[in-house]
Structure formats: C-alpha cells, structure tokens
Design an enzyme around this catalytic site. Structure first.
Site, PDB file in Angstrom:
ATOM      1  N   SER A 121      22.305  15.685  68.554  1.00 20.33           N
ATOM      2  CA  SER A 121      21.046  16.208  69.042  1.00 20.33           C
ATOM      3  C   SER A 121      20.109  16.696  67.933  1.00 20.33           C
ATOM      4  O   SER A 121      18.933  16.962  68.187  1.00 20.33           O
ATOM      5  CB  SER A 121      21.314  17.374  70.005  1.00 20.33           C
ATOM      6  OG  SER A 121      21.959  18.447  69.338  1.00 20.33           O
ATOM      7  N   SER A 180      26.637  16.696  66.778  1.00 20.66           N
ATOM      8  CA  SER A 180      25.181  16.740  66.675  1.00 20.66           C
ATOM      9  C   SER A 180      24.631  16.935  65.266  1.00 20.66           C
ATOM     10  O   SER A 180      23.423  16.825  65.067  1.00 20.66           O
ATOM     11  CB  SER A 180      24.616  17.825  67.597  1.00 20.66           C
ATOM     12  OG  SER A 180      24.735  17.430  68.941  1.00 20.66           O
ATOM     13  N   LYS A 219      16.438  23.623  62.950  1.00 16.78           N
ATOM     14  CA  LYS A 219      16.585  22.917  64.222  1.00 16.78           C
ATOM     15  C   LYS A 219      15.924  23.756  65.308  1.00 16.78           C
ATOM     16  O   LYS A 219      15.994  25.000  65.277  1.00 16.78           O
ATOM     17  CB  LYS A 219      18.060  22.681  64.541  1.00 16.78           C
ATOM     18  CG  LYS A 219      18.297  21.848  65.797  1.00 16.78           C
ATOM     19  CD  LYS A 219      19.770  21.537  66.008  1.00 16.78           C
ATOM     20  CE  LYS A 219      19.996  20.729  67.264  1.00 16.78           C
ATOM     21  NZ  LYS A 219      21.416  20.383  67.492  1.00 16.78           N
TER      22      LYS A 219
END
Length: 534
Positions: free
Chosen positions: A180, A204, A106
């Site tokens: 996210s 997320s 990420k």
C-alpha cells in the site's frame, strides 16, 4: 471485577436506560438486579465524566522548533504519488545523520497540521501530533517535503485505489507501483525524494519496493516505534525505510530505530547501543574485497519461496541467478525447507479480519499500551455507516465484511487459533535461522500487474484477482516479526505485454533484531552487481 469507588452520581442511570442495552446483548435481569447494576453504571458514568483531559499528555510538536510551511495539495501529483506537499525542517537538529536528505511520509502517519487521508475519503482527519519517527528524522537533519499517497485504508497490494488517484509504476505508466506504500515507492524511484517511509502489515513496504526497483526494509517487529501511525493490527504493524540504495536504508534505519516509551510493540529493555547501529557495519562490509565481503555468511535458499502457485518463471530465473552471485562474494549458499511457510499466508488471512476491522477501520485499539488516536476514532463510531463503507476500496470492504462475518459466526476463536498456529511458523523460521544467517526467496511471485482503467468499477472480485497470491512470501514475516528486505535484482517481462519490462526483487530475511545482517548481505550484492543490466 472490584468496584474502585461507588459514588453518588450527579445523574442517576435508571433501569429503563440500561434494560434496552442488555436486551440487545440477549440478557434479561430481574428488577432487583437491574436496580443494583443501574447504581454501578451511574457511578461509572460519573467517574468517566470526571476524567481529566488526555490532551495534556499528548506529544504535541513544538512548531517553533519543527515549523512546517507551504501545505498544499499539488496540481501535479507525480502520476499519483503525492497526496499533500509540505516543507518541514528542524531549526536545531540533534544530529546530521540525514542532513540534506529529503523525505516523504506515508499518508497514514500523523504530521500535525497536515491532512492524513490514509488513502480514503472515509474520514476527514488532520492530526495535531507528530508520529515519533517523524520527529526523529527531523532531529536527524532531514527535510520533509510531503506525504506520499497510499492505497485505500492501506489494504491493497496494487496501486489503483488511493483517494488521490492511481499511482503509476516508474518504469511503465499504466502498471502498478505496488501497495500500500505506493506513492513512497514511486517517489524514491523517480528521485523526487531521497527517502520515504513505508508501513507494512502484509508486504506494504516490500511490494512497492520490488515493483519500483528500490530497497525496502520491513524491520524486526518492534525495532522502530509505530507511535502516531494508523494501525492495521498491532501484532503485524511495521514502519520502515524505502530508499534508492542499501546504505541509505541503513542510515535511515539508524535514525528511526529504538524505543520511544509509548509503543508496546517494542521491548522495554535491550534496544540500545550497538544494537541500533547499522551504518558502520554496512560500511565495514563494503570496505572488504569482493570475494570476502560475505565470508562466513550462510545463506539459506527457502525452497517453499519458489513454490508459490502462479509464480512467474521469469521471476524465479532472475532471483535464482541473483542468488548464485552470492557465492562470488564469499557466502555459503544452500537450500533449506520450512514447510509451514506455505500455510502462513492462510493463517495470516484468518488472523487479520477480527483485529484488523476493529483496529484499522474502527480505530479501536483496546488491549494495547500505546498512544491512542482518539480524535480520529471519534469521527468513526462503533460501526461504519453506509457512506463510510462506500468510501472503502475493494480490499478494505472485503476485510470489513470479513470482520463482521467472523465476529458474528465465530467470535474470537478463529483469530486465536490462527495466532497459536502462527507461533509454530515463527518457531520454524527461527529453527532454520539457527543454521543460516539469512533466508532468501523472491519478494513477489510475479511482476507488477497492469492497472485497471480509471473509473472502470470492475468490482472487488475482478480487482483483487489481479493480486491473488501476491503476499505469499511477504506476509508470513509480518506475523513472525523477522526483518525482511527487498532488493532489486533485475527486470522481467510484464505478464500482459512481454515488451514491457518491470523490476523484480529478492527478499532477504534475517534473525529477529539482526536487521544488520539483511543490510550487509544486500549491500554486498548491490555493490558488485548492477540490477538494471541483469
């Protein structure tokens, strides 16, 4: 506070320098006291100047052992999923746990020499260290192939705000891939990578997992070290696996779990041995005949998880149908109520702005025993400039203004009150889990929303309205710290267009540090039922 040393400084701080700072804080001191405190501050300044360089103890990677090549921003970013491409592999892995597997990081994780956008143009930062979990997957034989896009400052549940562009749902272009960890969800779903990291403070990992039809696990708080990853609020920070199937999730978790000596989210004792083994117990469950795979398991259906305002009836029907199937696997299924579950999202919203604005947006991690990313914090300052604020997405700008408001109007008491009340919520889940091995509910209350038109500039109110209530079942377990796994269980019609079918998922919540129970329950269901045809 005792003064450890009163030095004769190389440069004396005079009262005229100190007085404006005190006045700004609303304080006024007589001349004699100003003289005394100027002496103390002079000594403190001298001590600060004499501190050795902290860079000597930072965990720099050995680039000969962990080389990285072909770092570039791809022209084709897989409908928004890639932020940066890179190839990295350990030349001498310590295990073959993840041998042959490709992984996306990420884009809020430190990976030396590769830009880290955190989904925003607010700060231009290239780390010079690796996050602990990055080293662990390389040591386990995996190949890192890039950094996945994430939403602006990791503060969105819809995939429309990443600085690298909108991320599209793998099953329907123009719809959200969740956030996210949006890029991670899409890349795993499309098969562009085998595994991806997600980070989760309100959902997320689980939001994009549900939206993209993959498995996503928010581990028990502190099971996996967060060292070297940009924080939102250390009390709710989690990093975990996003995978195509449950066994891969267990494999990934086994490679990254355990203390690292830096992260104070982790208990100093007890995380060792069989408590960090997840693959063998899952394999043992999968080796049983179907009707006995979950024999002895008690599954509690959380009533309040099905009472979210605005919840989609198709989601409720799909998840309840999936729950019924646990009975054929030998599990005992019964309803359970935790009334405080409905209050938990409101408490989460009150507890977050003060520490979140400080830790996430300003990079100020005071009060924590962990690795401080000081080079990035130095790029921000003690408050955001206008240009930095303008670079934020709707969720991040909303949180920063909330931070300023609470700091000015309430001080620390709002966050303190919310955190105290959240202890009761956590205790209530613990109480329910005394009677049940896991709790189940929908991961999300409705299917992924349609993305706004690019450059629509519709404003934060309209943008955030698309995901109101999205985290009702996910954020409570960030504050409580219980492990929570999202497992796809079927397709439901999009709210905007019923001809568009999008994934939905069940959330499986276990006792703290009993992540393996979530994995067993999910693996058994996954083995016997194909969610894509339900």
């Amino acid at each position: 506070m005792s003064v450890p040393q009163l030095r004769t400084p190389s440069r004396r701080v005079v009262k005229d320098e100190l007085q404006p700072i005190l006045a700004k804080a609303g304080l006024e001191l007589p001349t004699t006291l100003l003289e005394d405190h100027s002496a103390f501050i002079s000594s403190l300044d001298d001590i600060i100047a004499s501190l050795p360089d902290d860079k000597s103890i930072l965990p720099y990677p050995d680039l000969t052992r962990y080389p990285r090549t072909d770092i570039h921003v791809p022209e084709d970013n897989e409908l928004g999923a890639w932020a940066t491409k890179v190839t990295a592999k350990c030349i001498n892995p310590t295990s073959d746990l993840l041998r042959g597997r490709t992984i996306a990081l990420k884009d809020n994780m430190a990976f030396a020499g590769v830009r880290c956008t955190n989904g925003t143009s607010m700060v231009d930062w290239t780390p010079n260290i690796d996050a602990t979990v990055v080293t662990r997957v390389l040591d386990a034989g995996a190949t890192i192939v890039g950094k996945a896009a994430c939403e602006n400052s990791c503060l969105e549940g819809m995939s429309g705000t990443a600085v690298t562009g909108q991320v599209h749902n793998p099953f329907a272009k123009g719809y959200s891939a969740g956030g996210s960890s949006s890029g991670s969800g899409r890349l795993v779903a499309t098969g562009s990578v085998d595994l991806a990291f997600g980070c989760d403070q309100g959902g997320s990992i689980r939001i994009p997992a549900s939206s993209c039809g993959i498995v996503g696990l928010k581990p028990t708080w502190g099971l996996v070290p967060y060292t070297g990853i940009l924080s939102l609020d250390a009390t709710i920070d989690h990093v975990g696996p996003m995978t195509k199937n449950v066994r891969d999730c267990a494999l990934f978790l086994e490679a990254i779990a355990g203390p690292d000596g830096w992260d104070d989210r982790q208990p100093p004792l007890g995380l060792e041995g069989d408590r960090l083994k997840f693959v063998a117990p899952v394999d043992l469950t999968l080796g049983k005949e179907p009707a006995k795979m979950l024999e002895g398991f008690k599954i509690g259906v959380l009533s309040e998880g099905f009472e979210v305002p605005g919840q989609d009836t198709a989601v409720v029907t799909s998840v309840k149908s999936a729950i019924e199937k646990f009975k054929s696997l030998g599990a005992e299924v019964a309803s359970v109520s935790v009334p405080l579950h409905k209050e938990a999202p409101l408490l989460w919203a009150c507890a977050l702005p003060l520490p979140g604005g400080r830790q996430s947006l300003l990079g100020d991690m005071d009060g924590r025993k962990q690795l401080y990313l000081t080079d990035r914090a130095e790029l921000i300052g003690s408050k955001l400039t206008q240009s930095q604020f303008d670079a934020l997405g709707p969720g991040a700008s909303n949180m920063y203004i909330g931070y300023l408001w609470i700091q000015e109007k309430y001080g620390a008491k709002v966050q303190g009150k919310a955190m105290n009340l959240l202890k009761a919520t956590s205790d209530a889940y613990d109480k329910a889990l005394e009677a049940f091995d896991v709790l189940v509910m929908p991961t999300l209350p409705y299917p992924p929303p349609r993305l706004p038109e690019p450059e629509s500039n519709e404003g934060p109110r309209n943008y955030l309205a698309r995901t109101t209530g999205l985290i009702a079942n996910t954020c409570p377990f960030n504050n409580s710290g219980h492990p929570a796994l999202s497992l796809p269980v079927g397709f439901v019609p999009a709210r905007e267009d019923p001809t568009v079918k999008l994934p939905t998922a069940i959330q499986i919540v276990g006792r703290k540090y009993a992540d393996v129970d979530c994995l067993k329950v999910a693996a058994a269901w996954e083995k016997e039922f194909d969610w894509k045809v339900l």
